[in-house]
Every structure is written in structure tokens, then in C-alpha cells.
Motif scaffolding. Structure first.
Motif, PDB file in Angstrom:
ATOM      1  N   SER A   7       0.851  -1.200   0.000  1.00  0.00           N
ATOM      2  CA  SER A   7       0.000   0.000   0.000  1.00  0.00           C
ATOM      3  C   SER A   7       0.883   1.245   0.000  1.00  0.00           C
ATOM      4  O   SER A   7       2.053   1.198   0.370  1.00  0.00           O
ATOM      5  N   THR A  46       3.158  -7.286   7.324  1.00  0.00           N
ATOM      6  CA  THR A  46       2.812  -8.686   7.607  1.00  0.00           C
ATOM      7  C   THR A  46       4.025  -9.380   8.249  1.00  0.00           C
ATOM      8  O   THR A  46       5.160  -8.903   8.146  1.00  0.00           O
ATOM      9  N   THR A 144       2.080  -3.918   3.476  1.00  0.00           N
ATOM     10  CA  THR A 144       0.993  -3.604   4.416  1.00  0.00           C
ATOM     11  C   THR A 144      -0.358  -3.724   3.723  1.00  0.00           C
ATOM     12  O   THR A 144      -1.358  -3.206   4.195  1.00  0.00           O
ATOM     13  N   PRO A 146      -3.763  -5.601   1.601  1.00  0.00           N
ATOM     14  CA  PRO A 146      -4.842  -6.473   2.074  1.00  0.00           C
ATOM     15  C   PRO A 146      -4.532  -7.970   2.015  1.00  0.00           C
ATOM     16  O   PRO A 146      -5.194  -8.774   2.662  1.00  0.00           O
ATOM     17  N   LYS A 148      -1.212 -11.168   1.582  1.00  0.00           N
ATOM     18  CA  LYS A 148       0.223 -11.477   1.759  1.00  0.00           C
ATOM     19  C   LYS A 148       0.575 -12.705   0.926  1.00  0.00           C
ATOM     20  O   LYS A 148      -0.280 -13.562   0.659  1.00  0.00           O
ATOM     21  N   ASN A 163      -4.628 -10.757   4.662  1.00  0.00           N
ATOM     22  CA  ASN A 163      -3.852 -10.137   5.733  1.00  0.00           C
ATOM     23  C   ASN A 163      -4.834  -9.814   6.862  1.00  0.00           C
ATOM     24  O   ASN A 163      -5.617  -8.870   6.766  1.00  0.00           O
ATOM     25  N   TYR A 166      -4.958  -6.189   8.207  1.00  0.00           N
ATOM     26  CA  TYR A 166      -5.061  -5.059   7.282  1.00  0.00           C
ATOM     27  C   TYR A 166      -5.855  -3.916   7.913  1.00  0.00           C
ATOM     28  O   TYR A 166      -6.841  -4.146   8.619  1.00  0.00           O
ATOM     29  N   LYS A 484      -9.811  -5.995  -2.655  1.00  0.00           N
ATOM     30  CA  LYS A 484     -10.144  -6.025  -1.229  1.00  0.00           C
ATOM     31  C   LYS A 484     -11.652  -5.983  -0.958  1.00  0.00           C
ATOM     32  O   LYS A 484     -12.097  -6.376   0.104  1.00  0.00           O
TER      33      LYS A 484
END
Length: 489
Positions: A7, A46, A144, A146, A148, A163, A166, A484
């Protein structure tokens, strides 16, 4: 997939507006040169073994300083370095006075800068992990976003997991993303991939290949009755202008004997091409005929009523050829139009259109890399090109006509040079109001159309196929995949 794992400070919504992401708010100084971002305090990387106890730590302002400094580090040789290269003087212009405040100092104002910061290059990464893996960070991405990374077999399959930490929530307060996992496949053959979609082995499929375009789409761009109701077809603007470029700089040896140095010849070529027919029959209605300016449909500030390009008018084309001293094309040297195999059918159509008004041409087919090099080195007078927006601002399209952008290699591939245009282009940096800036864009775009260094063929559209049990997948003109909000029943 980068958009799922990482992000940025800011992000775009479906209308290409800049909205908060890791930065919850920001201020821009009066002189337009200092950007101050205030970060959220609930954004975490993460988990990774490089963090204390293997637990992902909070993303803070020094992480952005590190991430952006990494982009402009010559040793990194990032393909995203252009975002900052002529705008900051060095790493010292990225400042983190504390964990929640991040400041960027520009050496001159640049209104589209926020839009550029939404590009995936500007994602925040943790120094512990990026330093540990170096060039192999690509195989161990920690962000960082939504999702991983769980598994990646390059060229075959990539699996992402939700994630759980998130930071974003939906309007009801439910934490995003909704999906537990994603699987992306990499099937090189589009026909095979389409068959996988029909078998429902794929939920989402992007773009339609010529080999089966007629099977799915009518000539008007609607779904054929064969597939109606079986899946959803979503079509929308895509910030990509498809065009023909013409070298216009008479100082170049290659241009001296070329009829393309005459404005009336270039205008005649523009009038000779039936763009409506091209889009309908060669692209099954995918695309919008390019009868306005160079800035494409879907871009904020696009206005087909204000910027007038060229409609199909073969009689006008013949008239202009006569005025240029080439009645019915007599006495005019044959033009060579350079393209690649993928666009050969489109260029053959254009060749026929030019022939109809008396302009003789031959087609030169090149490999993509070879054509790019030929265009960059100004070794072809007449070529097929396209320009995809890296960020959602019309400035990126107008930069192709700024005279200082053709030394040494681009992106002013036509060597267009108009002091009046340059003056307005340089003025853009000091126009803060979007509407006022768009008006200036339109004026500049109209000037380019009048001089005709390009033939705007069409403004592209994206075509996405989605299974009926999928919801929440939006669409934006950058064709950026945002997963997301997606749900699967």
C-alpha cells in the motif's frame, strides 16, 4: 498483484480521485513544493522472521523515507525512479521528523504529484526485509496491503492469503478484505486461458484476444447471444491512446525529403481514416474513436466537445493534398509505416484508407523492441504507437509534445516543437486549481491537434470477464485491479 500486497500513502478510487491510504490526511504548502503527510497508527507489515519475534511491526514515517530513498538510489536502478528524479534533489528531501509525519520537499511545484504517489512504485516496504533479501526481495515481498504472499511458482501460479491485520474497514466497520485467499495463474496462451474461464476454473479474466473476439463480442461491442447470462462482461475506459506518430522536425535528415513535414499532408492523413469503422470491425467495438485530442476518454478533464480532432472526411483529405501540392497524391513519395505483427491488420486497414485518397504507403513490420528503439532514435518517419498513463493526470500525455522531452531519447517521439505550447506546459506547474489546469490542458491539446504530429486512432477500453458469483469488483480507467472489496458466493 503488487496492488494486493503493498500500500501507498494515497490510493485512487474508481473515479480516479486521490483518497487516503496509509496517510489519513495531508497538506500542501502555499508554494506547492512541500507535502506533509499524517500517517495512520494502525498500519502493520505482515509477519516475517526479520522482525522481532517474527511479528510484523508498525509502518512508520521513516519506512517511507527508506522506501522512497531506495527508489532513487542509482544502485537499485529502479524503473520507478522517474517519479522523483527531476522533482527532488536527493534523499535529504524525504523527511520523517517523527513516526507519524512524513514530508516531501520538491524543487519545483508539480500539481500531478499526488496522483504519482498512488503508483505501486511508491509502496512502503520494511528496511529489515528489503535489505536482507536485496534483489530477491521480489520473491519475499513484505508489505501492508490487504493480502500477503503464500506461494509463488514463477510463470505458473501465485497464491495470496488474507492479511488479518489489514488496516482498512468497509462502511459498516467490517475489516477488509473479504476473501480468505487468491490464486493467480499465468497462462501464456489467451485462448487456453479463456477456455479455463468458461470451465469456471477462473473467476476473472482480463482482456479479449483477437482469436476469439468474434465469439464473445458483436461488432458493436456487446456480448453475443451465445454467452448472454453465462458471465458478466465489464467494459470501461482505459487510459491508453492508440495513435500514429509522424516526425515533424525538418532539421532531421530523415524528415527533409518526407512529405510528412507538411502540415496539410499530416492533416489529410487524419481526415482519411474512418476511425468508427476501424473500432467496429477490427476491434469489435472495443475502444472509442479518437476524434477529440490526444488525452484519452476516462481521464479527468477529458472533453470531446471542447477539443476537436479529426472526423472522417476523405474529400477534405483530397482537398488538403491538392493544397499541399500533391493533387490525388501525385508527386508524393511513398510513405513507410512502421508497426509490429500484433497491429498488422489495423495498419493494413489504414493503408487502404490512405490509398483511397491517393496516398501510397508500404508497411514495415518490426519486433516490438526493435520498433521501440527505431522510434526512440528517430529512425522512422511514420509509426504506430500507444501511450498508457502511469498516473491519472493529462500532463503525462502533453509531456509527449514538450520540446525539451526529445533530448536524448523521448518521450517526444515526433520532435514536436512549438514555443507557444512549451510556454503553457511550463506554466502548468503553477496552476493549482484542477479546473483551470484542465482548461489549459484542453488549449494545449487543441494546439497539438491543429499541427497534427499524430493521428489519434482510438482511446482504448478495458474488457473484463467476471463469473456471476463474484461481486464487489470495481473498475477504474487505469485498469488497476482492486480485490479487497470482492466477495465470492
Amino acid at each position: 498483484m503488487c496492488n494486493q500486497i503493498f500500500s501507498c500513502l494515497v490510493q485512487i478510487d474508481d473515479s480516479l480521485n486521490i483518497i487516503p491510504s496509509v496517510a489519513k490526511k495531508w497538506e500542501i504548502s502555499e508554494d506547492g513544493k512541500t507535502y506533509t503527510f499524517h500517517l495512520r497508527d494502525d498500519v502493520f507489515f505482515t509477519d516475517d522472521a526479520r522482525f522481532k519475534n517474527g511479528k510484523g511491526r508498525k509502518a512508520v514515517a521513516p519506512d517511507f523515507k527508506y522506501s522512497f530513498s531506495r527508489i532513487i538510489d542509482p544502485k537499485m536502478a529502479s524503473s520507478g525512479a522517474w517519479i522523483f528524479n527531476d522533482k527532488v534533489n536527493g534523499k535529504q528531501d524525504f523527511i520523517a521528523p517523527n513516526d507519524s509525519t512524513f514530508i516531501i520537499k520538491l524543487n519545483k511545484p508539480f500539481p500531478p504529484f499526488l496522483a504519482m504517489l498512488s503508483a505501486q512504485y511508491c509502496s512502503v516496504v520494511p528496511h529489515e526485509v528489503a535489505d536482507k533479501y536485496g534483489k530477491e526481495f521480489r520473491a519475499h515481498p513484505i508489505g501492508t496491503g490487504p493480502f500477503k504472499l503464500k506461494y509463488w511458482k514463477e510463470g505458473e501460479v501465485l497464491v495470496l492469503l488474507k492479511n488479518e491485520n489489514y488496516f482498512e474497514k468497509d462502511s459498516t466497520g467490517e475489516r477488509l478484505p473479504y476473501l480468505d485467499a487468491l490464486k493467480a495463474t499465468f497462462i501464456p496462451d489467451k485462448q487456453t486461458a479463456f477456455m479455463e474461464f468458461l470451465k469456471k476454473d477462473l473467476d476473472y479474466f482480463n482482456s479479449i484476444d483477437g482469436s476469439y473476439r468474434d465469439d464473445i463480442l458483436t461488432k458493436s461491442g456487446n456480448m453475443t447471444s451465445k454467452y448472454k447470462g453465462k458471465f458478466k462482461l465489464v467494459k470501461g475506459p482505459y487510459l491508453n491512446t492508440e495513435y500514429l506518430g509522424m516526425l515533424v522536425d525538418s532539421n532531421l535528415a530523415i524528415v527533409k525529403d518526407s512529405p510528412l513535414k507538411y502540415k496539410k499532408v499530416r492533416q489529410a492523413i487524419n481526415y482519411a481514416i474512418n476511425r468508427e469503422k476501424l473500432v467496429k470491425y477490427l476491434r469489435n467495438g472495443i475502444g472509442i474513436p479518437g476524434t477529440a485530442g490526444f488525452i484519452p476518454a476516462g481521464m479527468p478533464g477529458f472533453d470531446a466537445k471542447t477539443v476537436k480532432g479529426y472526423d472522417y472526411n476523405p474529400e477534405k483529405a483530397k482537398e488538403l493534398l491538392k493544397e499541399a501540392g500533391f493533387p490525388n497524391g501525385n508527386g508524393m513519395k511513398e510513405l513507410t509505416l512502421s508497426t509490429t505483427t500484433t497491429y498488422k491488420d489495423l495498419i493494413e486497414f489504414i493503408q487502404g484508407e490512405l490509398n483511397n485518397v491517393g496516398i501510397k504507403s508500404k508497411i514495415e513490420v518490426n519486433q516490438s523492441a526493435s520498433l521501440r528503439e527505431t522510434i526512440a532514435k528517430r529512425q522512422t518517419n511514420f509509426f504506430r504507437g500507444n501511450w498508457i498513463a502511469d498516473y491519472a493526470d493529462g500532463e503525462i500525455y502533453l509531456s509527449m509534445f514538450y520540446s525539451k522531452n526529445y533530448v536524448p531519447i523521448g518521450p517526444n517521439y515526433t520532435n514536436f516543437n512549438k514555443p507557444e505550447f512549451d510556454k503553457m506546459f511550463e506554466q502548468l506547474n503553477y496552476v493549482k486549481d484542477d479546473k483551470e489546469r484542465y482548461r489549459l490542458y484542453q488549449k494545449m491539446d487543441q494546439l497539438v491537434m491543429a499541427e497534427a504530429p499524430v493521428v489519434v486512432l482510438f482511446y482504448d477500453q478495458s474488457v473484463n470477464l467476471i463469473q456471476n458469483n463474484i461481486s464487489g469488483l470495481g473498475h477504474n480507467a487505469q485498469n488497476l485491479l482492486v480485490l479487497k472489496y470482492v466477495r465470492k458466493k
